[in-house]
Design an enzyme around this catalytic site. Structure first.
Site, mmCIF file in Angstrom:
data_model
loop_
_atom_site.group_PDB
_atom_site.id
_atom_site.type_symbol
_atom_site.label_atom_id
_atom_site.label_comp_id
_atom_site.label_asym_id
_atom_site.label_seq_id
_atom_site.Cartn_x
_atom_site.Cartn_y
_atom_site.Cartn_z
ATOM 1 N N GLN A 13 -2.990 -14.015 -0.066
ATOM 2 C CA GLN A 13 -1.835 -13.964 0.823
ATOM 3 C C GLN A 13 -2.181 -14.340 2.258
ATOM 4 O O GLN A 13 -1.330 -14.262 3.138
ATOM 5 C CB GLN A 13 -1.222 -12.566 0.779
ATOM 6 C CG GLN A 13 -0.663 -12.205 -0.587
ATOM 7 C CD GLN A 13 -0.218 -10.752 -0.679
ATOM 8 O OE1 GLN A 13 -0.265 -10.001 0.290
ATOM 9 N NE2 GLN A 13 0.216 -10.353 -1.867
ATOM 10 N N HIS A 69 -1.954 -8.380 1.815
ATOM 11 C CA HIS A 69 -1.288 -7.475 2.759
ATOM 12 C C HIS A 69 -1.799 -7.601 4.196
ATOM 13 O O HIS A 69 -2.240 -6.641 4.810
ATOM 14 C CB HIS A 69 -1.390 -6.033 2.271
ATOM 15 C CG HIS A 69 -0.598 -5.738 1.038
ATOM 16 N ND1 HIS A 69 -0.282 -4.463 0.646
ATOM 17 C CD2 HIS A 69 -0.070 -6.560 0.099
ATOM 18 C CE1 HIS A 69 0.414 -4.506 -0.488
ATOM 19 N NE2 HIS A 69 0.549 -5.778 -0.833
ATOM 20 N N GLU A 97 11.660 -1.900 1.574
ATOM 21 C CA GLU A 97 12.323 -1.067 2.570
ATOM 22 C C GLU A 97 12.819 -1.868 3.775
ATOM 23 O O GLU A 97 12.167 -2.824 4.216
ATOM 24 C CB GLU A 97 11.357 -0.001 3.107
ATOM 25 C CG GLU A 97 10.885 1.010 2.095
ATOM 26 C CD GLU A 97 9.969 2.060 2.705
ATOM 27 O OE1 GLU A 97 9.567 2.983 1.965
ATOM 28 O OE2 GLU A 97 9.668 1.978 3.927
ATOM 29 N N TYR A 139 6.311 6.195 8.712
ATOM 30 C CA TYR A 139 7.239 5.691 7.702
ATOM 31 C C TYR A 139 6.774 5.960 6.271
ATOM 32 O O TYR A 139 7.366 5.448 5.327
ATOM 33 C CB TYR A 139 7.537 4.211 7.974
ATOM 34 C CG TYR A 139 8.352 4.096 9.239
ATOM 35 C CD1 TYR A 139 9.731 4.124 9.199
ATOM 36 C CD2 TYR A 139 7.735 4.063 10.493
ATOM 37 C CE1 TYR A 139 10.487 4.086 10.363
ATOM 38 C CE2 TYR A 139 8.471 4.034 11.657
ATOM 39 C CZ TYR A 139 9.854 4.049 11.587
ATOM 40 O OH TYR A 139 10.599 4.036 12.752
ATOM 41 N N TYR A 154 2.632 -1.149 -10.025
ATOM 42 C CA TYR A 154 2.997 -2.355 -10.766
ATOM 43 C C TYR A 154 2.778 -2.190 -12.264
ATOM 44 O O TYR A 154 3.435 -2.850 -13.075
ATOM 45 C CB TYR A 154 2.205 -3.557 -10.239
ATOM 46 C CG TYR A 154 2.588 -3.949 -8.843
ATOM 47 C CD1 TYR A 154 3.901 -4.246 -8.503
ATOM 48 C CD2 TYR A 154 1.627 -4.016 -7.839
ATOM 49 C CE1 TYR A 154 4.252 -4.607 -7.218
ATOM 50 C CE2 TYR A 154 1.962 -4.380 -6.540
ATOM 51 C CZ TYR A 154 3.286 -4.669 -6.238
ATOM 52 O OH TYR A 154 3.624 -5.016 -4.954
#
Length: 408
Positions: free
Chosen positions: A120, A184, A280, A290, A301
């Site tokens: 990513q 991430h 979210e 949070y 997953y």
């Protein structure tokens, strides 16, 4: 706010052809059934308040058409509007280009630093300085290769007068921890009206890294707030706290890949990848926790419960909205423009896994309507922006990535 409510997606949109583009024609509908009809990933988890998920469906009236303006981009990630109406576009392998509003793709702009594009990672978001007309500064985030791994970084540089190169590059922020992973990173950027720069940072995904999101001594799993030159604002909530990094503004995030400033209020909103059933939308406020990985919605997953996590936990803030099943959100913006006056102030969110553009109607910091657009495009929508004429532009995260204009 007056809403037009959705009966069912299949009865709302009729495919049309206009100017060579596939469009969507919306018909009136009297009942606001949610646009999400699939079973939830975790039926045992219940929303904390009414409307926190599966808001009533809404439908834009009239005919919408989309046009593919450019194609052939390699996994574009970030999209920023230049004053001349052309677009700065990042490509994940490490290229920054200008794509004209007519669709001409420019040569790579030189001066971009090396990126780690595994998984990513890569060249991520791009935004303009609030004073771009005077300083021509461009800010961008990227996965920075380091000895022993990598980390999210943010740099700024001057775009040359001929748009061919970056000059006087400065790295103004680097995640403090190096990690040898490929997931991430976050990472989206937004300038608030006071000139402060907000940066979203992921917690790096792997199970051993998840607790970093709750550790104020790391940048992982945080929203960071800095001055435009990279210095730390002295009113940040953790300045002077032992064991806390002063750049941190909020914590307990998983992988927020979208951030936007709400027009009129200056409030900061983020969109965050959850696990299976836990994407979210969050309203960001200084010092808030949070929840991740102790509070959140969704499951692993592999279908198993997430160890030690519940939907609520003392001291954590609930998301304003969540999706179960997920949409796998990309970038976000708030709509301001003349083309779709009924969208004014609505949130627009790219759907990667969902392969659609989400429109959320907000009232009093709650979601009261949801629409899914560009469903016929069939591609992962990575980022979204609004042009000066009010048309909505998106990029698609594909090998053959596209720049697409949505208009009426």
């Amino acid at each position: 706010m007056r809403l037009t409510l959705l009966v069912a997606a299949s009865s709302i949109f009729a495919l049309t052809t206009a100017c060579g583009a596939t469009g969507q024609s919306a018909a009136p509908a009297p009942v606001g059934t949610p646009v999400e009809t699939r079973a939830p990933s975790n039926p045992d988890q219940k929303p904390a308040f009414e409307g926190q998920t599966r808001a009533p469906g809404v439908a834009t009236q009239g005919t919408l058409s989309h046009s593919v303006i450019a194609s052939g981009l390699e996994h574009p990630w970030g999209l920023a509007l230049l004053p001349d109406g052309n677009w700065l576009v990042t490509e994940k392998p490490g290229r920054l280009r200008i794509v004209t509003k007519e669709g001409q793709i420019g040569a790579p702009i030189t001066g971009v630093p090396a990126v780690d594009s595994k998984g990513q990672g890569g060249l991520l978001d791009v935004i303009l300085s609030p004073t771009f007309g005077q300083d021509r500064l461009v800010y961008f985030s990227y996965a920075q290769p380091r000895e022993g791994g990598n980390g999210t970084a943010v740099a700024r540089a001057r775009l040359s007068d001929d748009n061919s190169r970056l000059e006087n590059l400065q790295v103004i922020f680097q995640v403090a921890q190096t990690y040898d992973g490929d997931k991430h990173y976050g990472s989206s950027l937004a300038f608030a009206p006071d000139g402060k720069l907000y940066i979203t940072i992921g917690e790096r995904s792997d199970k051993p890294k998840r607790p970093d999101a709750q550790n104020l001594g790391t940048h992982h799993g945080k929203v960071v707030r800095i001055n435009a030159d990279g210095s730390v604002p002295q009113d940040n909530p953790f300045v002077g706290r032992d064991g806390a990094l002063p750049h941190n503004f909020t914590y307990g995030h998983r992988n927020p890949q979208g951030i936007a400033i709400q027009p009129g209020t200056g409030r900061v909103w983020t969109i965050e990848h959850g696990t299976r059933g836990g994407d979210e939308l969050n309203l960001i406020a200084a010092g808030n926790n949070y929840g991740w990985p102790i509070a959140g919605y969704g499951i692993e997953y592999n279908g198993q419960p997430i160890p030690g996590m519940s939907s609520t936990a003392e001291g954590t803030v609930q998301p304003v909205y969540y999706w179960d099943p997920v949409i796998a959100p990309g970038g976000m913006t708030f709509y301001q423009g003349a083309m779709f006056p009924e969208w004014e102030g609505n949130a627009l969110i790219g759907g990667l896994g969902g392969k659609h553009l989400v429109r959320l109607v907000l009232e009093n910091d709650r979601v009261v309507g949801e629409e899914r657009l560009l469903t016929g495009l069939g591609e992962r929508i990575r980022d979204v922006a609004v042009a000066t004429d009010g048309a909505v532009w998106v990029i698609t995260d594909e090998d053959n990535g596209k720049l697409v204009r949505l208009a009426r």
